[in-house]
Design a protein around this motif. Structure first.
Motif, PDB file in Angstrom:
ATOM      1  N   UNK A   1       0.907  -1.074  -0.081  1.00  0.00           N
ATOM      2  CA  UNK A   1       0.198  -0.073  -0.308  1.00  0.00           C
ATOM      3  C   UNK A   1       1.210   1.346  -0.016  1.00  0.00           C
ATOM      4  N   UNK A   2       1.522   1.607   0.935  1.00  0.00           N
ATOM      5  CA  UNK A   2       2.833   2.680   0.211  1.00  0.00           C
ATOM      6  C   UNK A   2       3.152   3.048  -1.372  1.00  0.00           C
ATOM      7  N   UNK A   3       3.286   1.844  -2.170  1.00  0.00           N
ATOM      8  CA  UNK A   3       3.499   2.473  -3.746  1.00  0.00           C
ATOM      9  C   UNK A   3       1.874   2.445  -4.560  1.00  0.00           C
ATOM     10  N   UNK A   4       1.122   2.660  -3.622  1.00  0.00           N
ATOM     11  CA  UNK A   4      -0.270   2.835  -3.912  1.00  0.00           C
ATOM     12  C   UNK A   4      -0.701   4.904  -3.814  1.00  0.00           C
ATOM     13  N   UNK A   5      -1.453   5.535  -4.572  1.00  0.00           N
ATOM     14  CA  UNK A   5      -1.982   6.177  -4.537  1.00  0.00           C
ATOM     15  C   UNK A   5      -3.345   6.411  -2.954  1.00  0.00           C
ATOM     16  N   UNK A   6      -3.708   7.956  -2.308  1.00  0.00           N
ATOM     17  CA  UNK A   6      -4.132   7.603  -1.165  1.00  0.00           C
ATOM     18  C   UNK A   6      -5.972   6.601  -1.438  1.00  0.00           C
ATOM     19  N   UNK A   7      -6.422   6.983  -3.037  1.00  0.00           N
ATOM     20  CA  UNK A   7      -7.631   6.284  -3.691  1.00  0.00           C
ATOM     21  C   UNK A   7      -7.683   4.448  -3.569  1.00  0.00           C
ATOM     22  N   UNK A   8      -6.119   3.693  -3.700  1.00  0.00           N
ATOM     23  CA  UNK A   8      -6.343   2.800  -3.813  1.00  0.00           C
ATOM     24  C   UNK A   8      -6.219   1.469  -4.703  1.00  0.00           C
ATOM     25  N   UNK A   9      -5.938   2.693  -5.951  1.00  0.00           N
ATOM     26  CA  UNK A   9      -5.766   2.024  -6.812  1.00  0.00           C
ATOM     27  C   UNK A   9      -5.060   2.195  -8.511  1.00  0.00           C
ATOM     28  N   UNK A  10      -4.785   3.472  -8.311  1.00  0.00           N
ATOM     29  CA  UNK A  10      -3.458   4.039  -8.511  1.00  0.00           C
ATOM     30  C   UNK A  10      -2.049   4.032  -8.372  1.00  0.00           C
ATOM     31  N   UNK A  11      -0.560   3.625  -8.968  1.00  0.00           N
ATOM     32  CA  UNK A  11       0.651   3.640  -8.104  1.00  0.00           C
ATOM     33  C   UNK A  11       0.800   5.347  -7.820  1.00  0.00           C
TER      34      UNK A  11
END
Length: 236
Positions: free
Chosen positions: A201-211
């Protein structure tokens, strides 16, 4: 002759969260450190990125028709679809959770239309290279898509488990792998680099879907390693 053309959705386009702007809703921007840009620089390739925010496989079919000459004159076409295809009209689910709701692209249609896209490319002499899908964070994505909607109704439709979002997303990822195997065309694994991290999750934006940009570097590393190990750079 162009080395590579790229088609896909916002992940391919390089869309990330604009963290420099304070806002109640997520703001997006195109990163100049997207995986496509990193690969362009690191591999010294001419990459024409035709990806679109919100892109689906049907839009991909339209893209290769509108840009027929460019695509035909490319040795490779790198393709990344599925993240939007598997999504739903969440506002409609919020309003009527007991109704039947369909994804933007039904899974069987996704398989069929993706296969048709690949066939069109190969018929024109362009070599397709597929990308698998990066992981998503179902909990963050649920919070994102339910904001301003009836989260309880959406959760009810999901059967009380937000993890269904990720499982459904995985089905489309599996369809990409299956297509690659059936057509005997390359699939570059950009899923495993996230799985290998203790907290992807550290490699995703806060929307949970965009890296995020860290996630894009993971993807770029995976692609460059694949190109180097398979000597694709000599062909481009």
């Amino acid at each position: 002759m162009n080395s590579i053309c790229a088609i896909g959705d916002s992940v391919m386009k390089g869309i990330v969260e604009d963290c420099s702007r304070a806002a109640d809703t997520i703001k997006y921007m195109i990163s100049n450190m997207s995986f496509a840009e990193i690969c362009r620089s690191r591999l010294g390739l001419d990459i024409t990125n035709l990806a679109r925010f919100g892109g689906t496989i049907d839009q991909g079919l339209g893209l290769i028709e509108r840009h027929k000459e460019l695509v035909r004159n490319s040795k490779y076409c790198v393709i990344e679809y599925g993240g939007n295809d598997c999504s739903y009209h969440w506002n409609e689910i919020s309003e009527n959770p007991e109704s039947v709701h369909k994804p933007l692209t039904m899974l069987d249609d996704f398989r069929t239309h993706y296969s048709r896209l690949v066939d069109k490319l190969m018929d024109d002499g362009t070599r397709p290279v597929l990308l698998s899908l990066p992981l998503i964070d179902s909990e963050r994505y649920f919070r994102h898509i339910s904001k301003g909607l009836n989260a309880g109704n959406i959760l009810e439709w999901l059967g009380g488990d937000v993890g269904f979002i990720g499982h459904w997303h995985d089905m489309y990822n599996m369809a990409v792998w299956s297509l690659g195997a059936r057509k005997r065309i390359p699939v570059i694994d950009i899923t495993s680099p996230f799985l290998k991290r203790k907290d992807y999750r550290d490699y995703l934006c806060s929307d949970g879907i965009h890296p995020n940009e860290k996630g894009h570097r993971l993807i770029a590393d995976a692609i460059c390693d694949y190109v180097d190990s398979n000597r694709l750079s000599r062909l481009a």
